[in-house]
Design an enzyme around this catalytic site. Structure first.
Site, PDB file in Angstrom:
ATOM      1  CG  ASN A 109      53.658  33.516  86.992  1.00 34.92           C
ATOM      2  OD1 ASN A 109      53.073  33.336  85.909  1.00 34.92           O
ATOM      3  ND2 ASN A 109      54.815  32.943  87.273  1.00 34.92           N
ATOM      4  CG  HIS A 111      56.714  28.491  88.026  1.00 34.97           C
ATOM      5  ND1 HIS A 111      57.257  28.887  86.822  1.00 34.97           N
ATOM      6  CD2 HIS A 111      57.590  27.600  88.559  1.00 34.97           C
ATOM      7  CE1 HIS A 111      58.420  28.282  86.645  1.00 34.97           C
ATOM      8  NE2 HIS A 111      58.646  27.490  87.685  1.00 34.97           N
ATOM      9  CB  SER A 138      53.905  27.715  93.003  1.00 34.12           C
ATOM     10  OG  SER A 138      54.679  26.622  93.453  1.00 34.12           O
ATOM     11  CG  ASP A 147      59.204  31.777  87.782  1.00 29.09           C
ATOM     12  OD1 ASP A 147      58.162  32.336  87.402  1.00 29.09           O
ATOM     13  OD2 ASP A 147      59.938  31.122  87.028  1.00 29.09           O
TER      14      ASP A 147
HETATM   15  C1  GAR Z   1      51.039  26.128  82.339  1.00 25.17           C
HETATM   16  O1  GAR Z   1      51.511  24.861  82.707  1.00 25.17           O
HETATM   17  C2  GAR Z   1      51.675  27.200  83.202  1.00 25.17           C
HETATM   18  O2  GAR Z   1      51.842  26.824  84.535  1.00 25.17           O
HETATM   19  C3  GAR Z   1      53.004  27.364  82.513  1.00 25.17           C
HETATM   20  O3  GAR Z   1      52.696  27.345  81.150  1.00 25.17           O
HETATM   21  C4  GAR Z   1      51.552  26.502  80.938  1.00 25.17           C
HETATM   22  C5  GAR Z   1      50.534  27.273  80.151  1.00 25.17           C
HETATM   23  O4  GAR Z   1      49.465  26.451  79.764  1.00 25.17           O
HETATM   24  N1  GAR Z   1      53.630  28.610  82.902  1.00 25.17           N
HETATM   25  C6  GAR Z   1      54.946  28.774  82.967  1.00 25.17           C
HETATM   26  O5  GAR Z   1      55.742  27.900  82.697  1.00 25.17           O
HETATM   27  C7  GAR Z   1      55.384  30.158  83.406  1.00 25.17           C
HETATM   28  N2  GAR Z   1      56.773  30.177  83.680  1.00 25.17           N
HETATM   29  P1  GAR Z   1      48.092  27.093  79.274  1.00 25.17           P
HETATM   30  O6  GAR Z   1      48.433  28.093  78.157  1.00 25.17           O
HETATM   31  O7  GAR Z   1      47.330  25.907  78.749  1.00 25.17           O
HETATM   32  O8  GAR Z   1      47.447  27.735  80.445  1.00 25.17           O
END
Ligand code: GAR
Length: 190
Positions: A109, A111, A138, A147
């Site tokens: 994952n 995060h 991370s 997480d």
């Molecule tokens: C990213 O910033 C990722 O790290 C976050 O969602 C966004 C997705 O962007 N993930 C989380 O918050 C998970 N808890 P993307 O669809 O453009 O890759």
């Protein structure tokens, strides 16, 4: 043999594109075999299709909170694609230990915080509100603790004067696109 990777998304899928692009390199050791979304409107689905990657949608809403039934549908969607590794990339559904334990050691994952700080949502605003000088990203192995699995790598991003959650998110996202492919490559070749 290249590992077959499923990338789970809920939205725009920019991390998915970064992962799939990196996997084009023949020496990477993995291929993007599937992009799976929990929402047919996820923008990343069209991007995946344009890159020639198979897509599946398992909408969580008809399951009305029955997580085991939703996860049974996720597992069924994976079967025809012979998946070895799952990368959660902006997949905004919490998975239960039942699903996670089936993929233990085979699921990553990303995060947008310096874990163990700011698990869950609104990570950038929480870092700013706390007066932190650094935000970041991370990548970790997924375990039953949200997480909370073993950290594989992080990148720090400075929080500057007048920073907003939006400006910080944009800076962190740029680093996400560099970090996730790098970590996945190491993970598949370990
Ligand atoms: C990213 O910033 C990722 O790290 C976050 O969602 C966004 C997705 O962007 N993930 C989380 O918050 C998970 N808890 P993307 O669809 O453009 O890759």
């Amino acid at each position: 043999m290249s590992k077959r990777v499923a990338i789970f998304i809920s939205g725009g899928g920019s991390n998915m594109v970064a992962l799939a692009t990196a996997m084009r390199a023949p020496e990477f050791g993995a291929i993007p075999a599937l992009v799976l979304a929990n929402n047919a409107g996820a923008g990343g689905l069209q991007k995946a299709a344009a890159m020639g990657i198979a897509t599946e949608v398992v909408d969580h809403r008809p399951f009305k909170g029955d997580r085991p039934a939703f996860e049974a549908a996720l597992l069924a969607a994976l079967v025809p694609h012979n998946i070895d590794i799952i990368c959660l990339a902006g997949f905004m559904r919490v998975l239960t230990p039942l699903f996670i334990n089936k993929w233990r050691g085979k699921m990553l994952n990303i995060h947008p915080s310096l874990l163990p700080k700011y698990k869950g949502l609104h990570t950038h605003q929480r870092a700013i509100d706390a007066g932190d000088r650094m935000g970041g990203v991370s990548v970790h192995e997924v375990t039953a603790e949200l997480d909370g699995g073993p950290l594989l790598a992080q990148i720090k991003v400075p929080i500057t004067l007048g920073e907003t959650a939006e400006t910080l998110a944009a800076k962190v996202l740029e680093q996400e696109h560099l970090l996730y492919p790098k970590v996945l490559k190491t993970f598949v070749n370990r």
